[in-house]
Design an enzyme around this catalytic site. Structure first.
Site, PDB file in Angstrom:
ATOM      1  N   LYS A   1      39.023  45.665  40.049  1.00 17.35           N
ATOM      2  CA  LYS A   1      38.590  44.648  38.686  1.00 17.35           C
ATOM      3  C   LYS A   1      39.713  43.267  38.867  1.00 17.35           C
ATOM      4  O   LYS A   1      39.710  42.145  38.479  1.00 17.35           O
ATOM      5  CB  LYS A   1      38.431  45.409  37.391  1.00 17.35           C
ATOM      6  CG  LYS A   1      37.234  46.709  37.860  1.00 17.35           C
ATOM      7  CD  LYS A   1      37.395  47.485  36.471  1.00 17.35           C
ATOM      8  CE  LYS A   1      38.533  48.500  36.419  1.00 17.35           C
ATOM      9  NZ  LYS A   1      38.571  49.084  37.595  1.00 17.35           N
ATOM     10  N   GLY A   2      41.649  43.619  39.159  1.00  8.94           N
ATOM     11  CA  GLY A   2      42.298  43.162  38.464  1.00  8.94           C
ATOM     12  C   GLY A   2      42.373  42.256  39.457  1.00  8.94           C
ATOM     13  O   GLY A   2      42.519  40.859  38.993  1.00  8.94           O
ATOM     14  N   LYS A   3      41.799  42.736  40.609  1.00  6.87           N
ATOM     15  CA  LYS A   3      41.767  41.151  41.946  1.00  6.87           C
ATOM     16  C   LYS A   3      40.780  40.017  42.021  1.00  6.87           C
ATOM     17  O   LYS A   3      41.129  39.344  41.305  1.00  6.87           O
ATOM     18  CB  LYS A   3      41.751  41.739  43.211  1.00  6.87           C
ATOM     19  CG  LYS A   3      41.357  40.757  44.149  1.00  6.87           C
ATOM     20  CD  LYS A   3      41.437  41.238  45.753  1.00  6.87           C
ATOM     21  CE  LYS A   3      40.643  39.869  46.597  1.00  6.87           C
ATOM     22  NZ  LYS A   3      40.228  39.736  47.455  1.00  6.87           N
TER      23      LYS A   3
ATOM     24  N   ASN B   1      46.350  54.172  30.877  1.00  7.68           N
ATOM     25  CA  ASN B   1      45.831  54.755  31.928  1.00  7.68           C
ATOM     26  C   ASN B   1      45.500  54.257  33.147  1.00  7.68           C
ATOM     27  O   ASN B   1      45.382  54.100  34.504  1.00  7.68           O
ATOM     28  CB  ASN B   1      44.530  55.797  31.607  1.00  7.68           C
ATOM     29  CG  ASN B   1      44.053  54.761  30.584  1.00  7.68           C
ATOM     30  OD1 ASN B   1      43.710  53.507  30.885  1.00  7.68           O
ATOM     31  ND2 ASN B   1      42.182  55.891  30.502  1.00  7.68           N
ATOM     32  N   ALA B   2      44.578  52.243  32.664  1.00  8.09           N
ATOM     33  CA  ALA B   2      44.384  51.161  33.927  1.00  8.09           C
ATOM     34  C   ALA B   2      45.784  51.366  35.223  1.00  8.09           C
ATOM     35  O   ALA B   2      46.338  50.484  34.385  1.00  8.09           O
ATOM     36  CB  ALA B   2      43.131  49.937  33.168  1.00  8.09           C
ATOM     37  N   GLY B   3      45.063  50.095  35.612  1.00  7.72           N
ATOM     38  CA  GLY B   3      46.492  49.700  36.555  1.00  7.72           C
ATOM     39  C   GLY B   3      45.526  49.468  37.243  1.00  7.72           C
ATOM     40  O   GLY B   3      44.479  49.456  38.324  1.00  7.72           O
ATOM     41  N   HIS B   4      45.658  47.399  36.631  1.00  7.71           N
ATOM     42  CA  HIS B   4      45.347  46.349  37.739  1.00  7.71           C
ATOM     43  C   HIS B   4      46.638  45.822  38.765  1.00  7.71           C
ATOM     44  O   HIS B   4      46.836  45.536  38.177  1.00  7.71           O
ATOM     45  CB  HIS B   4      44.371  45.515  36.835  1.00  7.71           C
ATOM     46  CG  HIS B   4      43.114  46.512  35.904  1.00  7.71           C
ATOM     47  ND1 HIS B   4      42.746  45.701  34.697  1.00  7.71           N
ATOM     48  CD2 HIS B   4      43.037  47.521  36.400  1.00  7.71           C
ATOM     49  CE1 HIS B   4      41.940  46.443  34.371  1.00  7.71           C
ATOM     50  NE2 HIS B   4      42.024  48.291  34.992  1.00  7.71           N
ATOM     51  N   THR B   5      45.763  45.643  39.730  1.00  5.26           N
ATOM     52  CA  THR B   5      46.541  45.295  41.226  1.00  5.26           C
ATOM     53  C   THR B   5      46.072  43.664  41.227  1.00  5.26           C
ATOM     54  O   THR B   5      44.797  43.427  41.203  1.00  5.26           O
ATOM     55  CB  THR B   5      46.285  46.069  41.834  1.00  5.26           C
ATOM     56  OG1 THR B   5      46.808  47.401  42.304  1.00  5.26           O
ATOM     57  CG2 THR B   5      47.856  45.503  43.086  1.00  5.26           C
TER      58      THR B   5
ATOM     59  N   GLN C   1      38.623  50.952  34.139  1.00  3.27           N
ATOM     60  CA  GLN C   1      38.180  52.557  34.324  1.00  3.27           C
ATOM     61  C   GLN C   1      36.689  52.186  34.697  1.00  3.27           C
ATOM     62  O   GLN C   1      36.627  50.845  35.098  1.00  3.27           O
ATOM     63  CB  GLN C   1      38.555  53.706  33.465  1.00  3.27           C
ATOM     64  CG  GLN C   1      39.590  54.525  32.903  1.00  3.27           C
ATOM     65  CD  GLN C   1      39.883  53.589  31.928  1.00  3.27           C
ATOM     66  OE1 GLN C   1      39.373  52.772  30.535  1.00  3.27           O
ATOM     67  NE2 GLN C   1      41.353  53.146  32.789  1.00  3.27           N
TER      68      GLN C   1
ATOM     69  N   SER D   1      34.843  41.229  49.475  1.00  8.51           N
ATOM     70  CA  SER D   1      36.394  40.873  49.297  1.00  8.51           C
ATOM     71  C   SER D   1      36.894  41.407  50.405  1.00  8.51           C
ATOM     72  O   SER D   1      36.513  42.650  50.529  1.00  8.51           O
ATOM     73  CB  SER D   1      36.699  42.079  47.901  1.00  8.51           C
ATOM     74  OG  SER D   1      38.149  41.915  48.384  1.00  8.51           O
TER      75      SER D   1
HETATM   76  P1  GDP Z   1      41.329  48.359  40.045  1.00 11.13           P
HETATM   77  O1  GDP Z   1      41.931  49.463  38.478  1.00 11.13           O
HETATM   78  O2  GDP Z   1      39.741  48.180  39.678  1.00 11.13           O
HETATM   79  O3  GDP Z   1      42.614  47.297  39.272  1.00 11.13           O
HETATM   80  O4  GDP Z   1      41.948  48.174  41.125  1.00 11.13           O
HETATM   81  P2  GDP Z   1      43.373  48.899  41.657  1.00 11.13           P
HETATM   82  O5  GDP Z   1      44.177  48.175  41.616  1.00 11.13           O
HETATM   83  O6  GDP Z   1      43.132  50.159  41.209  1.00 11.13           O
HETATM   84  O7  GDP Z   1      42.931  49.537  42.867  1.00 11.13           O
HETATM   85  C1  GDP Z   1      42.186  48.874  44.297  1.00 11.13           C
HETATM   86  C2  GDP Z   1      43.315  48.290  44.988  1.00 11.13           C
HETATM   87  O8  GDP Z   1      42.834  48.081  46.184  1.00 11.13           O
HETATM   88  C3  GDP Z   1      44.348  47.511  44.853  1.00 11.13           C
HETATM   89  O9  GDP Z   1      45.660  48.023  45.206  1.00 11.13           O
HETATM   90  C4  GDP Z   1      44.453  46.494  45.177  1.00 11.13           C
HETATM   91  O10 GDP Z   1      45.423  45.550  46.117  1.00 11.13           O
HETATM   92  C5  GDP Z   1      43.662  46.626  46.708  1.00 11.13           C
HETATM   93  N1  GDP Z   1      42.465  46.083  47.194  1.00 11.13           N
HETATM   94  C6  GDP Z   1      41.628  45.197  45.801  1.00 11.13           C
HETATM   95  N2  GDP Z   1      40.456  43.793  46.846  1.00 11.13           N
HETATM   96  C7  GDP Z   1      41.199  44.767  48.110  1.00 11.13           C
HETATM   97  C8  GDP Z   1      40.054  44.228  49.386  1.00 11.13           C
HETATM   98  O11 GDP Z   1      38.805  44.323  50.130  1.00 11.13           O
HETATM   99  N3  GDP Z   1      40.987  45.077  50.602  1.00 11.13           N
HETATM  100  C9  GDP Z   1      42.323  46.276  50.242  1.00 11.13           C
HETATM  101  N4  GDP Z   1      42.171  46.220  51.977  1.00 11.13           N
HETATM  102  N5  GDP Z   1      42.690  46.085  49.846  1.00 11.13           N
HETATM  103  C10 GDP Z   1      41.529  45.599  48.470  1.00 11.13           C
HETATM  104  P1  IMO Z   2      41.041  51.401  36.872  1.00  7.31           P
HETATM  105  O1  IMO Z   2      41.337  50.345  34.883  1.00  7.31           O
HETATM  106  C1  IMO Z   2      40.817  55.197  38.254  1.00  7.31           C
HETATM  107  C2  IMO Z   2      40.218  58.702  35.300  1.00  7.31           C
HETATM  108  C3  IMO Z   2      42.075  59.706  35.186  1.00  7.31           C
HETATM  109  C4  IMO Z   2      41.614  61.201  35.286  1.00  7.31           C
HETATM  110  C5  IMO Z   2      40.555  60.597  33.726  1.00  7.31           C
HETATM  111  C6  IMO Z   2      40.698  60.325  32.674  1.00  7.31           C
HETATM  112  O2  IMO Z   2      42.980  51.194  37.183  1.00  7.31           O
HETATM  113  O3  IMO Z   2      40.159  50.949  36.837  1.00  7.31           O
HETATM  114  P2  IMO Z   2      42.429  59.462  30.824  1.00  7.31           P
HETATM  115  O4  IMO Z   2      43.848  58.951  31.768  1.00  7.31           O
HETATM  116  O5  IMO Z   2      41.806  58.580  31.045  1.00  7.31           O
HETATM  117  O6  IMO Z   2      42.874  60.794  29.998  1.00  7.31           O
HETATM  118  O7  IMO Z   2      42.303  60.203  32.775  1.00  7.31           O
HETATM  119  O8  IMO Z   2      39.543  59.117  33.883  1.00  7.31           O
HETATM  120  N1  IMO Z   2      41.016  57.521  35.007  1.00  7.31           N
HETATM  121  C7  IMO Z   2      41.072  56.544  35.903  1.00  7.31           C
HETATM  122  N2  IMO Z   2      40.460  56.713  37.311  1.00  7.31           N
HETATM  123  N3  IMO Z   2      41.186  54.070  37.123  1.00  7.31           N
HETATM  124  C8  IMO Z   2      41.147  53.822  35.699  1.00  7.31           C
HETATM  125  O9  IMO Z   2      41.966  53.066  35.391  1.00  7.31           O
HETATM  126  C9  IMO Z   2      41.730  55.781  35.720  1.00  7.31           C
HETATM  127  N4  IMO Z   2      42.031  55.276  34.170  1.00  7.31           N
HETATM  128  C10 IMO Z   2      41.556  56.405  33.971  1.00  7.31           C
HETATM  129  O10 IMO Z   2      42.337  59.540  36.674  1.00  7.31           O
HETATM  130  O11 IMO Z   2      40.259  61.613  36.066  1.00  7.31           O
HETATM  131 MG    MG Z   3      43.322  50.213  38.790  1.00 12.51          MG
END
Ligand code: GDP
Ligand code: IMO
Ligand code: MG
Length: 429
Positions: free
Chosen positions: A16-18, A38-42, A230, A418
């Site tokens: 999502k972050g991307k 809890n979110a981590g958006h890269t 999430q 992507s």
């Molecule tokens: P989010 O929480 O939905 O924003 O996603 P995250 O950032 O937690 O996880 C997605 C991971 O995949 C991150 O490390 C991104 O840098 C990486 N990513 C995103 N799009 C692509 C893609 O098309 N290919 C690859 N190989 N990595 C990607």
């Molecule tokens: P983004 O925004 C993936 C998962 C946790 C656990 C459950 C409950 O980066 O996509 P919590 O911390 O809310 O009590 O955890 O939900 N979880 C996620 N898994 N991406 C996330 O956020 C998450 N946020 C929570 O691993 O199973």
């Molecule tokens: Mg994430």
């Protein structure tokens, strides 16, 4: 103008972050509406990588305002760390970030409570990120929470003290040994001190009545994107309860999380990985516990952005995708991480489940591995590197077949493919 929405169709971490970052130049405002750290958006560009937990992913565009909405819960300690990290890269967060007065606070004892409840659950733990999400939303719903707009009140610290006392009663009742528990590597008292310092710093973020601000922005023709956290299958109501997060991650959550009416929702973008991942416990019908799963994990670098935990990996799941599309009203989709499937000669897609001796394409109430088994269709893999493609017209025919197969199954167009983590590795269709 209406509010467009971008959210995850799987178990989070779809990318999502991307994509929010890629779409940001088209928007005046990007707003988070639920979830917390809890979110981590890269986001990756120009050889740099950022991971955002609370700040919306529109922050890298100087011309876009970013709003933390009322439906979000915020931990000042984590938010300040994010701000400092961005400051090191010359991004002035304070200039472009607003926060709703009605956003609830995650206080240090929420972190201890999260650990208390997870420990008490033992084998059946959720696999929470332990950021205090469940306990903070619990206090919001039970009307015990503290909000960002309360920080300046004279009785704020008394209320905080009372809440802490209440929490410690529960922690002690569970005999949770909080003295040996570290929060982000710190003993409780040290963490609390840093949290209180952070609370002072977040006073510098402009606080707004975000529901008025957003509705006035809609009226004055501003373009707004709501950024989900999430994923749909972690939704508190529709995810695989209890292995879910504590907020509504679906489009409906945008209305309550930003204060806009349903008829103000515009386009809804659904984002999914070309396969599936899940971090934490809970049913995952297409999970690959063999070498294939390991290849996906390595090829996709599938380790959590927030906790570093290895993500569980498996094939794409069409019944789950259809469910998410139904719940969110998806107009168009984005398929992420297609490059990760490059090592495979053959790619499987689950199109149906076997359930009580018949084939179904919905998610039944009983959906543990004992209840449903996936039915797969095999497709030919492209088996070639695709991360350097600059146009979808250069894509191998097997990738196009894969995309078209999914589109036909779910009847929604895939508009972005992507092929790598960088901003530039994004193919438009
Ligand atoms: P989010 O929480 O939905 O924003 O996603 P995250 O950032 O937690 O996880 C997605 C991971 O995949 C991150 O490390 C991104 O840098 C990486 N990513 C995103 N799009 C692509 C893609 O098309 N290919 C690859 N190989 N990595 C990607
Ligand atoms: P983004 O925004 C993936 C998962 C946790 C656990 C459950 C409950 O980066 O996509 P919590 O911390 O809310 O009590 O955890 O939900 N979880 C996620 N898994 N991406 C996330 O956020 C998450 N946020 C929570 O691993 O199973
Ligand atoms: Mg994430």
């Amino acid at each position: 103008m209406k509010v467009d929405v971008l959210l995850g169709l799987q178990w989070g971490d779809e990318g999502k972050g991307k994509i929010v970052d890629v779409l940001t130049p088209e928007y005046d405002i990007v707003a988070r509406f639920q979830g917390g750290p809890n979110a981590g958006h890269t986001i990756e560009f120009d050889g740099k990588k950022f991971i955002l937990h609370t700040i919306p992913s529109g922050i890298f565009n100087k011309n876009t305002l970013n709003i933390i909405g009322n439906g979000v819960i915020v931990d000042p300690y984590i938010l300040i760390k994010e701000i400092e990290n961005l400051k090191d890269s010359n991004i002035d967060v304070f200039a472009n970030l607003l926060i709703s007065k009605k956003t609830h606070l995650i206080v240090p004892t929420h972190r201890l409570l999260d650990a208390t409840y997870e420990t008490a659950k033992g084998e059946s733990k959720i696999g929470s990120t332990l950021k205090g999400i469940g306990p903070a939303y619990t206090d919001k719903i039970s009307r015990n929470g503290l909000r960002v707009g309360d920080i300046k009140n004279i009785n704020f610290f008394d209320n905080l003290k009372n809440l802490k006392k209440k929490h410690f009663r529960i922690i002690n009742l569970h005999e949770f040994n909080h003295k040996d528990y570290l929060i982000d590597g710190l003993p409780y008292e040290e963490y609390e001190e840093k949290w209180l310092q952070a609370l002072e710093t977040i006073k510098q973020i402009e606080q707004i009545d975000s529901e008025y601000f957003i509705n006035q922005s809609i009226q004055s023709g501003k373009s707004i994107l709501a950024e989900g956290a999430q994923g749909t299958l972690l939704d508190i109501d529709f995810g695989s309860y209890p292995f879910v997060t504590s907020s509504n991650t679906i489009t409906a959550g945008v209305c309550s999380g930003l204060g806009i009416a349903p008829n103000k929702i515009g386009k809804v973008f659904g984002i999914f990985k070309a396969y599936c991942t899940r971090v934490g416990s809970g049913p995952f019908p297409t999970e690959l516990k063999d070498n294939y799963g390991e290849i996906l994990r390595i090829s996709g670098n599938e380790f959590g952005s927030t906790t570093g935990r290895p993500r569980r990996c498996g094939w794409l799941n069409i019944p789950a995708l259809k469910y998410s599309i139904m719940l969110n009203g998806i107009d168009r989709m984005m398929m992420m991480k297609a490059d990760v499937l490059s090592p495979f000669d053959e790619i499987k897609i689950c199109t149906k489940y076997n359930y009580k001796n018949r084939e179904i394409d919905y998610i039944p109430y009983e959906n543990s591995p004992d209840d449903i088994t996936p039915v797969y269709t095999s497709l030919e893999g492209w088996n070639t590197e695709i991360d350097k493609l600059t146009s979808i017209s250069e894509a191998p025919p097997e990738l196009i077949d894969y995309i078209k197969f999914i589109e036909k199954q779910v009847d929604i167009p895939i508009k972005i493919v992507s092929v790598g983590p960088d901003r530039k590795q994004t193919l438009m269709r």
